[in-house]
Design an enzyme around this catalytic site. Structure first.
Site, short mmCIF file in Angstrom:
data_model
loop_
_atom_site.label_atom_id
_atom_site.label_comp_id
_atom_site.label_asym_id
_atom_site.label_seq_id
_atom_site.Cartn_x
_atom_site.Cartn_y
_atom_site.Cartn_z
CG HIS A 56 6.67 1.99 -0.03
ND1 HIS A 56 6.42 0.74 0.47
CD2 HIS A 56 5.47 2.79 1.49
CE1 HIS A 56 5.48 0.00 1.78
NE2 HIS A 56 4.92 1.88 1.72
CG PHE A 57 9.95 2.65 3.33
CD1 PHE A 57 9.29 3.95 3.35
CD2 PHE A 57 8.89 1.50 3.20
CE1 PHE A 57 7.60 4.03 4.32
CE2 PHE A 57 8.10 1.30 4.10
CZ PHE A 57 7.47 2.86 4.12
#
Length: 151
Positions: A56-57
């Site tokens: 993420h991410f």
């Protein structure tokens, strides 16, 4: 202005005596203000080593909003479970209202998590929760909780 009578210096060991959360889900590092059953101010140091940044991410690490809300809930749980009649119990989410995310939380940020318990009726209650980075509001929500027994 906060009442200095409730100034505390709780680290992870003291926090773990109050709430049941453990790695990798303990999302507060210290508590500096705790008024049992009424208010808590806690902090989370966000580092690149957080498990959630793996996905993420990968190219743009951002702390997930749901985990910011969870960190706020844990700060609120410290306040509510420090109240004499709830010591040794567990706080469960009952709901989330009016959640807003205003700014990304990134590695290197320190979250200041402020939760004020505004209503308690029996084993249920509501807290107003606000997260800040550098005195800028990054997230807020109304969180509802239920107090239960540990199995």
């Amino acid at each position: 202005m906060e009442n200095t009578e409730f100034t505390v210096n709780f680290g992870v060991k003291e926090i773990q005596k109050i709430i049941p959360h453990r790695y990798p889900f303990l999302l507060i590092d210290k508590v500096t203000y705790m008024e049992p059953g009424k208010k808590a101010i806690a902090y989370k140091n966000v580092t690149m080593n957080e498990y959630f940044f793996q996905g993420h991410f990968p190219e743009e690490p951002v702390m997930p909003g749901v985990l910011i809300i969870e960190a706020l809930a844990q700060a609120g749980a410290v306040a509510i479970l420090s109240q004499e009649n709830f010591k040794g119990k567990i706080a469960f989410f009952g709901g989330i209202n009016k959640a807003k995310f205003r700014k990304k939380v990134l590695p290197g940020d320190t979250l200041r998590l402020e939760v004020e318990i505004v209503k308690i009726k029996g084993p249920a209650g509501i807290g107003n929760a606000v997260a800040y980075v550098d005195d800028k509001k990054v997230a807020e929500a109304e969180i509802m909780f239920m107090i239960g027994d540990k199995n």
